[in-house]
Scaffold this active site. Sequence first.
Site, short mmCIF file in Angstrom:
data_model
loop_
_atom_site.label_atom_id
_atom_site.label_comp_id
_atom_site.label_asym_id
_atom_site.label_seq_id
_atom_site.Cartn_x
_atom_site.Cartn_y
_atom_site.Cartn_z
CG ASP A 68 -1.98 1.11 1.03
OD1 ASP A 68 -2.97 0.84 0.34
OD2 ASP A 68 -1.79 2.24 1.55
C1 LIG Z 1 3.04 8.46 -5.86
C2 LIG Z 1 2.74 7.40 -6.91
C3 LIG Z 1 1.79 6.42 -6.69
N1 LIG Z 1 1.53 5.48 -7.65
C4 LIG Z 1 0.51 4.43 -7.45
C5 LIG Z 1 1.04 3.13 -6.85
C6 LIG Z 1 -0.23 2.47 -6.37
O1 LIG Z 1 -0.74 1.66 -7.45
C7 LIG Z 1 -1.19 3.63 -6.13
C8 LIG Z 1 -1.55 3.77 -4.67
O2 LIG Z 1 -2.65 2.98 -4.37
P1 LIG Z 1 -2.60 1.63 -3.54
O3 LIG Z 1 -3.86 1.58 -2.72
O4 LIG Z 1 -1.29 1.47 -2.86
O5 LIG Z 1 -2.65 0.50 -4.68
P2 LIG Z 1 -3.75 0.21 -5.78
O6 LIG Z 1 -5.13 0.60 -5.30
O7 LIG Z 1 -3.28 0.82 -7.08
O8 LIG Z 1 -3.65 -1.35 -5.95
P3 LIG Z 1 -3.96 -2.50 -4.84
O9 LIG Z 1 -4.66 -1.86 -3.66
O10 LIG Z 1 -4.82 -3.50 -5.55
O11 LIG Z 1 -2.61 -3.06 -4.48
O12 LIG Z 1 -0.52 4.82 -6.56
C9 LIG Z 1 2.21 5.51 -8.86
O13 LIG Z 1 1.96 4.67 -9.74
N2 LIG Z 1 3.17 6.46 -9.07
C10 LIG Z 1 3.46 7.42 -8.17
O14 LIG Z 1 4.35 8.28 -8.43
#
Ligand SMILES: Cc1cn([C@H]2C[C@H](O)[C@@H](COP(=O)(O)OP(=O)(O)OP(=O)(O)O)O2)c(=O)[nH]c1=O
Length: 207
Positions: A68
Amino acid sequence: MNLVLASASPRRRQLLTDLGIPFTVIPSDFSEEGVDDLAPEAQAMTLARGKAQWVCHRVSDGIVLGADTIVVVDDDVLGKPKTPDHAREMLKGLAGRTHRVITGLALFHVNEGRIVKETSGYEETQVHFRALTEEDIDRYVATGDCLDKAGAYGIQGLAALLVEGLEGDYFNVVGLPLVRLDKLLRQWGISLMMLGTEGNKSATTPA
Ligand SMILES: Cc1cn([C@H]2C[C@H](O)[C@@H](COP(=O)(O)OP(=O)(O)OP(=O)(O)O)O2)c(=O)[nH]c1=O
């Protein structure tokens, strides 16, 4: 070794694929709520654990990985924006300042349908944002790239242009801190290098 990624995030999937690591994906339906009273690091680890645990019950053997990612600025924890206006507000709050990106990781080892061990940890990266004009923010938000990402930006895309620099693991910002993950796996005598080279071996073996 059956590695199961408990995540719908295409970024996490891509990072493991780039390392040549074989894995399967079972996205978690765990509800990401009820952690607001915890410190940000504990929030990220609790959610990572919840996601992985939800998937554990659907796996008979293997290692289940949950993650997360959150963005922390001052004392505010930013998840994914709910609307373009919410994204605009988040980006205004990040512009010209430094924030923390924290990814919690959780691993569960499942054997014959039972959890035999678990571990968790987190990684933190400091990200320095450039000063942004309203126009920069409006243009970026209009791409729609911000809506499924913590803090309303994806450093791996056009938002690379919003970032002045960072301290720490870049992959942590993208959603999967590879070295922290490797360190957690090594507690169990497994390494990402091992999984990656085994993956490459089977990929090049003729059928
Ligand atoms: C800050 C940042 C975040 N992110 C993304 C990573 C995570 O996918 C998302 C944060 O949400 P999360 O809740 O961590 O993940 P998710 O909902 O995409 O997937 P799941 O819960 O099924 O594991 O933001 C980027 O891709 N690039 C960035 O620079």
